[in-house]
Design a protein around this motif. Structure first.
Motif, PDB file in Angstrom:
ATOM      1  N   ASN A 376       1.204  -0.764   0.461  1.00 49.58           N
ATOM      2  CA  ASN A 376       0.596   0.156  -0.111  1.00 49.58           C
ATOM      3  C   ASN A 376       1.109   1.133  -0.388  1.00 49.58           C
ATOM      4  N   PRO A 377       0.484   2.377  -0.149  1.00 46.83           N
ATOM      5  CA  PRO A 377       0.788   3.829  -0.297  1.00 46.83           C
ATOM      6  C   PRO A 377       2.231   4.135   0.984  1.00 46.83           C
ATOM      7  N   VAL A 378       2.864   4.689   1.718  1.00 47.85           N
ATOM      8  CA  VAL A 378       3.335   4.643   2.364  1.00 47.85           C
ATOM      9  C   VAL A 378       2.642   6.119   2.772  1.00 47.85           C
ATOM     10  N   MET A 379       2.320   6.710   2.145  1.00 48.11           N
ATOM     11  CA  MET A 379       1.979   7.831   2.800  1.00 48.11           C
ATOM     12  C   MET A 379       0.048   7.488   2.606  1.00 48.11           C
ATOM     13  N   ASN A 380      -0.197   6.786   3.122  1.00 47.31           N
ATOM     14  CA  ASN A 380      -1.864   6.124   3.375  1.00 47.31           C
ATOM     15  C   ASN A 380      -1.801   7.030   4.786  1.00 47.31           C
ATOM     16  N   LYS A 381      -2.961   7.015   5.036  1.00 39.67           N
ATOM     17  CA  LYS A 381      -3.714   7.968   6.070  1.00 39.67           C
ATOM     18  C   LYS A 381      -4.848   6.309   6.980  1.00 39.67           C
ATOM     19  N   SER A 382      -4.558   5.861   6.009  1.00 45.81           N
ATOM     20  CA  SER A 382      -5.469   4.359   7.622  1.00 45.81           C
ATOM     21  C   SER A 382      -5.021   3.403   6.733  1.00 45.81           C
ATOM     22  N   PHE A 383      -5.910   2.356   7.180  1.00 49.19           N
ATOM     23  CA  PHE A 383      -5.572   0.908   6.898  1.00 49.19           C
ATOM     24  C   PHE A 383      -6.492   0.436   6.193  1.00 49.19           C
ATOM     25  N   THR A 384      -5.457  -0.268   4.785  1.00 45.85           N
ATOM     26  CA  THR A 384      -6.741  -0.649   3.698  1.00 45.85           C
ATOM     27  C   THR A 384      -7.542  -1.993   3.775  1.00 45.85           C
ATOM     28  N   GLY A 385      -6.661  -3.342   4.589  1.00 45.76           N
ATOM     29  CA  GLY A 385      -7.032  -4.707   4.492  1.00 45.76           C
ATOM     30  C   GLY A 385      -6.565  -4.899   3.099  1.00 45.76           C
ATOM     31  N   ASN A 386      -5.763  -4.796   1.984  1.00 42.65           N
ATOM     32  CA  ASN A 386      -5.840  -5.078   1.334  1.00 42.65           C
ATOM     33  C   ASN A 386      -4.214  -5.306   0.959  1.00 42.65           C
ATOM     34  N   ILE A 387      -3.766  -6.027   0.170  1.00 38.92           N
ATOM     35  CA  ILE A 387      -2.116  -5.925  -0.172  1.00 38.92           C
ATOM     36  C   ILE A 387      -1.722  -4.921  -0.983  1.00 38.92           C
ATOM     37  N   GLY A 388      -2.291  -4.200  -1.425  1.00 40.98           N
ATOM     38  CA  GLY A 388      -1.703  -2.618  -2.177  1.00 40.98           C
ATOM     39  C   GLY A 388      -1.375  -3.873  -3.717  1.00 40.98           C
ATOM     40  N   LEU A 389      -0.723  -2.312  -4.303  1.00 38.54           N
ATOM     41  CA  LEU A 389      -0.275  -2.214  -5.753  1.00 38.54           C
ATOM     42  C   LEU A 389       1.155  -2.712  -6.107  1.00 38.54           C
ATOM     43  N   PRO A 390       1.384  -3.256  -7.234  1.00 39.21           N
ATOM     44  CA  PRO A 390       2.619  -3.895  -7.113  1.00 39.21           C
ATOM     45  C   PRO A 390       3.874  -2.530  -7.416  1.00 39.21           C
ATOM     46  N   LEU A 391       5.474  -2.963  -7.121  1.00 37.31           N
ATOM     47  CA  LEU A 391       6.196  -2.326  -6.722  1.00 37.31           C
ATOM     48  C   LEU A 391       6.571  -1.487  -8.010  1.00 37.31           C
ATOM     49  N   PRO A 392       7.677  -0.670  -8.095  1.00 39.88           N
ATOM     50  CA  PRO A 392       8.545  -0.352  -9.947  1.00 39.88           C
ATOM     51  C   PRO A 392       8.654  -2.061 -10.654  1.00 39.88           C
ATOM     52  N   GLY A 393       8.389  -2.327 -11.536  1.00 40.24           N
ATOM     53  CA  GLY A 393       9.458  -3.243 -12.424  1.00 40.24           C
ATOM     54  C   GLY A 393       8.608  -4.454 -11.916  1.00 40.24           C
ATOM     55  N   ILE A 394       6.803  -4.350 -11.576  1.00 38.09           N
ATOM     56  CA  ILE A 394       6.820  -5.516 -11.056  1.00 38.09           C
ATOM     57  C   ILE A 394       4.984  -5.806 -11.673  1.00 38.09           C
ATOM     58  N   ASP A 395       5.053  -7.085 -12.574  1.00 39.74           N
ATOM     59  CA  ASP A 395       3.471  -6.988 -13.159  1.00 39.74           C
ATOM     60  C   ASP A 395       3.216  -8.716 -11.845  1.00 39.74           C
ATOM     61  N   ILE A 396       1.839  -8.082 -11.911  1.00 36.38           N
ATOM     62  CA  ILE A 396       1.313  -9.377 -11.259  1.00 36.38           C
ATOM     63  C   ILE A 396      -0.354  -9.758 -11.784  1.00 36.38           C
ATOM     64  N   ALA A 397      -0.323 -11.183 -11.869  1.00 29.92           N
ATOM     65  CA  ALA A 397      -1.608 -11.785 -12.531  1.00 29.92           C
ATOM     66  C   ALA A 397      -2.218 -12.370 -12.074  1.00 29.92           C
ATOM     67  N   ILE A 398      -3.576 -12.480 -12.241  1.00 32.16           N
ATOM     68  CA  ILE A 398      -4.560 -13.171 -11.179  1.00 32.16           C
ATOM     69  C   ILE A 398      -4.749 -14.626 -12.203  1.00 32.16           C
ATOM     70  N   LYS A 399      -4.361 -15.690 -11.849  1.00 32.65           N
ATOM     71  CA  LYS A 399      -4.579 -17.183 -13.040  1.00 32.65           C
ATOM     72  C   LYS A 399      -5.225 -18.023 -12.620  1.00 32.65           C
ATOM     73  N   ASP A 400      -6.249 -18.570 -13.617  1.00 32.13           N
ATOM     74  CA  ASP A 400      -6.669 -20.361 -13.133  1.00 32.13           C
ATOM     75  C   ASP A 400      -5.239 -21.019 -12.986  1.00 32.13           C
ATOM     76  N   ASP A 401      -5.623 -22.861 -13.725  1.00 30.85           N
ATOM     77  CA  ASP A 401      -4.775 -23.326 -12.525  1.00 30.85           C
ATOM     78  C   ASP A 401      -3.718 -24.112 -14.209  1.00 30.85           C
ATOM     79  N   GLU A 402      -4.981 -23.551 -15.128  1.00 30.43           N
ATOM     80  CA  GLU A 402      -4.142 -23.356 -16.901  1.00 30.43           C
ATOM     81  C   GLU A 402      -2.462 -22.428 -17.079  1.00 30.43           C
ATOM     82  N   GLY A 403      -3.030 -21.773 -16.187  1.00 30.95           N
ATOM     83  CA  GLY A 403      -1.961 -20.341 -16.315  1.00 30.95           C
ATOM     84  C   GLY A 403      -2.571 -19.544 -17.483  1.00 30.95           C
TER      85      GLY A 403
END
Length: 563
Positions: A376-403
């Protein structure tokens, strides 16, 4: 990177990092030593070490290691808590062109033997408090050079000598040991290594960004931990990603040399290790906490001077909140309360904010990704309950068992790609192949959902791995140990919710002999498993639920325990 993640990126944070500006980690270190020589690097028990001292001591250790004739890329085990010797050793090993193998100092003999044999470590730097464990296994390993450190070695003169004697004789924390000197082994005291190494030349570092920097051991699905191969490129990238993400908050201190980060989490763990490297990169300093389980002393240290960054797992935040003197700490300089290693609970986050005025910032990462992934952005003013955004240079994807990548809002396996992601598992081609999708993403075993705004949240775990206070525990390892306990027929280990640790371990046991007691099983675990891997509960059953091919249904046991 997902377009909506980019749209929500914090101002001033770059989208990419460039590890290619360094030849290796040694290049990064030497640049920092030249820039920051006079600045403080760490404080431990009120004794300070400057960047210049870290430079000199690590160079001496590197020269000594090279003089032992170790081959390029040799694996050097480091079995140290959060004391000044850790950074000296870690930096020295890398400057010498070797590979660091971080070892949990609390490992049992069985766990230590596996890691030393699997890594092929030929040297180890170990605190004398744990040398008795090494004595039990050394003759079955490739270790030829042992460097034995004492608690007060780098704490200065009479004070350091007093600390060492107090640990040995008053606290009686150093069990008797005798390390064998046959078969060409050497055993050398840490101060002697530095004295001998100071007069030795240091050959130029031949490492490249593709050389292996760390074997970071993590739980294995076969019941044995496996080494995530982290290259110099992986570690340099992660350090720069952390710098890009955290600088907006830390700049509030005015001068990065004034930034005091609290190193209470163990430096052998990837979370704290990455933040140690961030300090070196930016020229800030660390407050080393050798024993964070002593919350009273920890609180006393926090009261001594302003601190700006406190990384912790949910368990540690909770323990601090519960201490009666916690409210006497001055939190006016605390800019980042970074939660990671395990899920952060909303209840703890609310209490933490009420007590400190600094919101807990939750992130996600793994040993395999150098602790870096999303935040999560470090300048946030409150807790979000999620894991935030990918950091610079990182890609994330939500995939099924087949990719295949799933649409937003649909749960699937969180997969990650980036310069910080490991190249594979050491000598484990099968595990490595299974860890990556056809398009190069690493499978994490976490089930997550990506929201339309690019933020993600974890909803479940695909693997059976148990997360105890931020440490991975794979059920197979616990089961393998307990299955050897006399009178046990079979068993299954699961994680159950625990308010303090996130999860605790419960083991279901089928016994051949009703005289086998819960106490007997727990005593057996005491000798075979590190503290965080030991079960909290034992439940005896006549049988365990299984599939039609005989696989134990851990999920069913877990659900029955929660219900």
């Amino acid at each position: 990177m997902h377009p909506s993640a980019i749209a929500n990126y914090p101002a001033g944070v770059p989208r990419e990092v460039d590890p290619e500006q360094y030849r290796s980690l040694a290049h990064l270190f030497e640049e920092s030593f030249e820039r920051y020589s006079a600045r403080p690097f760490s404080v431990c028990m009120e004794r300070w070490m400057s960047y210049g001292e870290l430079d000199g001591s690590s160079k001496a250790l590197a020269g000594w290691l090279q003089a032992q004739g170790l081959e390029p890329g040799a694996r050097i085990a480091i079995m140290l808590p959060n004391v000044p010797q850790f950074a000296v050793t870690m930096v020295g090993v890398l400057r010498a062109g070797y590979t660091c193998v971080n070892v949990n100092p609390l490992y049992t003999a069985r766990e230590l033997e596996h890691q030393l044999r699997d890594s092929g470590a030929t040297a180890i730097v170990i605190l004398e408090n744990f040398a008795a464990t090494l004595e039990q296994v050394i003759e079955r390993t490739a270790v030829r050079h042992v460097v034995v450190a004492a608690m007060g070695d780098l704490l200065g003169g009479l004070y350091g000598t007093w600390i060492t004697l107090a640990v040995r004789h008053l606290a009686k924390m150093v069990p008797a040991f005798k390390l064998p000197l046959d078969d060409g082994r050497t055993v050398t005291a840490f101060p002697d290594v530095l004295a001998q190494g100071a007069g030795l030349p240091l050959r130029p570092d031949a490492s490249t960004l593709d050389s292996v920097a760390f074997l970071q051991y993590t739980g294995g699905t076969t019941g044995l931990s496996k080494g995530a191969v982290l290259t110099h490129r992986n570690i340099v990238a992660a350090t720069m990603q952390a710098e890009a993400w955290f600088t907006p908050a830390l700049e509030r201190a005015g001068d990065l040399s004034k930034v005091n980060s609290i190193a209470a989490l163990p430096l052998y763990h990837i979370f704290a290790l990455t933040l140690c490297l961030l300090a070196i990169r930016q020229g800030s300093h660390l407050t080393l906490i050798p024993n964070p389980r002593d919350i009273g002393k920890f609180v006393e240290v926090l009261k001594k001077r302003p601190f700006h960054m406190l990384p912790a797992v949910n368990t540690l935040f909770n323990a601090l909140l519960m201490h009666p003197d916690f409210k006497t700490i001055d939190f006016s300089s605390l800019f980042v309360s970074q939660a990671g290693g395990m899920a952060a609970s909303e209840g703890t986050a609310r209490k933490w904010f009420d007590a400190t005025g600094c919101p807990m910032i939750e992130g996600w990462g793994m040993s395999e990704t150098c602790a870096i992934g999303t935040n999560n952005p470090v300048m946030n003013k409150s807790f979000t309950g999620n894991i935030g955004l990918p950091l610079p240079g990182i890609d994330i994807a939500i995939k099924d068992d087949e990719g295949e990548t799933l649409p937003n809002g649909e749960p699937g396996e969180l997969c990650i790609k980036g310069p910080n992601v490991m190249v594979g598992y050491y000598n484990q081609p099968g595990e490595t192949a299974a860890a990556f999708t056809a398009d190069g993403y690493m499978r994490t075993g976490d089930i997550a959902v990506m929201q339309d705004d690019g933020y993600s949240r974890i909803v479940d775990r695909k693997k059976d791995m148990i997360l105890v206070s931020g440490f991975n525990v794979f059920p197979n390892e616990v089961e393998n140990v307990i299955s050897l306990c006399p009178g046990v027929v079979e068993c299954a280990a699961v994680g159950i919710p625990d308010e303090k640790q996130g999860e605790a371990i419960k083991v279901f046991v089928v016994r051949a002999d009703v005289s086998v007691t819960e106490d007997a099983v727990l005593r057996y675990c005491q000798d075979q498993l590190t503290g965080y891997k030991r079960p909290r509960q034992i439940e005896f059953r006549e049988s365990l639920p299984k599939t039609n091919v005989g696989k134990i249904l851990r999920r069913q046991l877990r659900q029955g325990s929660v219900a």
